[in-house]
Design a protein around this motif. Structure first.
Motif, PDB file in Angstrom:
ATOM      1  N   TYR A  53     -76.261 -39.404 -76.390  1.00  0.00           N
ATOM      2  CA  TYR A  53     -77.273 -38.508 -76.944  1.00  0.00           C
ATOM      3  C   TYR A  53     -78.170 -38.014 -75.819  1.00  0.00           C
ATOM      4  O   TYR A  53     -78.507 -38.754 -74.903  1.00  0.00           O
ATOM      5  CB  TYR A  53     -78.115 -39.231 -77.995  1.00  0.00           C
ATOM      6  N   SER A  55     -80.905 -34.163 -74.921  1.00  0.00           N
ATOM      7  CA  SER A  55     -81.820 -33.208 -75.558  1.00  0.00           C
ATOM      8  C   SER A  55     -81.107 -32.231 -76.490  1.00  0.00           C
ATOM      9  O   SER A  55     -81.710 -31.683 -77.401  1.00  0.00           O
ATOM     10  CB  SER A  55     -82.589 -32.429 -74.491  1.00  0.00           C
ATOM     11  N   LYS A  56     -79.810 -31.999 -76.293  1.00  0.00           N
ATOM     12  CA  LYS A  56     -79.060 -31.072 -77.143  1.00  0.00           C
ATOM     13  C   LYS A  56     -78.319 -31.781 -78.277  1.00  0.00           C
ATOM     14  O   LYS A  56     -78.017 -31.179 -79.291  1.00  0.00           O
ATOM     15  CB  LYS A  56     -78.037 -30.280 -76.314  1.00  0.00           C
ATOM     16  N   HIS A  57     -77.992 -33.031 -78.093  1.00  0.00           N
ATOM     17  CA  HIS A  57     -77.308 -33.825 -79.116  1.00  0.00           C
ATOM     18  C   HIS A  57     -78.149 -35.067 -79.365  1.00  0.00           C
ATOM     19  O   HIS A  57     -78.143 -35.998 -78.552  1.00  0.00           O
ATOM     20  CB  HIS A  57     -75.896 -34.214 -78.666  1.00  0.00           C
ATOM     21  N   ARG A  58     -78.867 -35.056 -80.496  1.00  0.00           N
ATOM     22  CA  ARG A  58     -79.790 -36.145 -80.794  1.00  0.00           C
ATOM     23  C   ARG A  58     -79.348 -36.880 -82.040  1.00  0.00           C
ATOM     24  O   ARG A  58     -78.465 -36.426 -82.747  1.00  0.00           O
ATOM     25  CB  ARG A  58     -81.201 -35.586 -80.994  1.00  0.00           C
ATOM     26  N   LYS A  77     -77.947 -28.610 -87.506  1.00  0.00           N
ATOM     27  CA  LYS A  77     -78.592 -27.830 -86.456  1.00  0.00           C
ATOM     28  C   LYS A  77     -80.064 -28.198 -86.408  1.00  0.00           C
ATOM     29  O   LYS A  77     -80.681 -28.461 -87.439  1.00  0.00           O
ATOM     30  CB  LYS A  77     -78.456 -26.339 -86.730  1.00  0.00           C
ATOM     31  N   ASP A  78     -80.644 -28.205 -85.205  1.00  0.00           N
ATOM     32  CA  ASP A  78     -82.070 -28.540 -85.106  1.00  0.00           C
ATOM     33  C   ASP A  78     -82.963 -27.307 -84.990  1.00  0.00           C
ATOM     34  O   ASP A  78     -84.178 -27.433 -84.927  1.00  0.00           O
ATOM     35  CB  ASP A  78     -82.330 -29.492 -83.943  1.00  0.00           C
ATOM     36  N   GLY A  82     -79.637 -26.988 -80.506  1.00  0.00           N
ATOM     37  CA  GLY A  82     -79.007 -28.299 -80.403  1.00  0.00           C
ATOM     38  C   GLY A  82     -78.534 -28.794 -81.756  1.00  0.00           C
ATOM     39  O   GLY A  82     -78.609 -28.089 -82.763  1.00  0.00           O
ATOM     40  N   ARG A  83     -78.032 -30.023 -81.757  1.00  0.00           N
ATOM     41  CA  ARG A  83     -77.556 -30.630 -82.987  1.00  0.00           C
ATOM     42  C   ARG A  83     -78.187 -32.008 -83.142  1.00  0.00           C
ATOM     43  O   ARG A  83     -78.487 -32.682 -82.169  1.00  0.00           O
ATOM     44  CB  ARG A  83     -76.046 -30.783 -82.968  1.00  0.00           C
TER      45      ARG A  83
END
Length: 92
Positions: A53, A55-58, A77-78, A82-83
């Motif tokens: 994980y 900053s883009k995949h949390r 989606k955030d 990102g996701r």
């Protein structure tokens, strides 16, 4: 008399330098980090091994004592490119 003036000026300069350091630390961006889970990583009794994980995949993990309404994990989606992996899990 002259030495007291130098001490006061020195204290004022030290206070100014300290305040500049504090202001710089406040406005500096946070360090970008990454979390990599290795082998045998369990969260609330659930296996999260070998996942990464940043900053883009949390991940957002909710643990419940009882059975959650929407059990399981989904990617969402955030809104910032990102996701986020949202997990509603029951503690084991």
């Amino acid at each position: 008399m002259q030495s007291h003036r130098f001490i006061a000026v020195g204290k004022a300069l030290a206070a100014l330098a300290l305040s500049l350091v504090v202001l710089t630390a406040m406005f500096a961006p946070a360090a970008a980090g990454e979390v990599r889970f290795g082998k045998n990583v369990r969260i609330g009794g659930h296996d999260f091994s070998n996942q990464t994980y940043d900053s883009k995949h949390r991940a957002r993990i909710y643990l419940y004592n009882g059975k959650p309404r929407k059990e399981g994990c989904v990617w969402r989606k955030d809104g910032h490119g990102g996701r986020v992996k949202v997990c509603h899990l029951q503690r084991k």
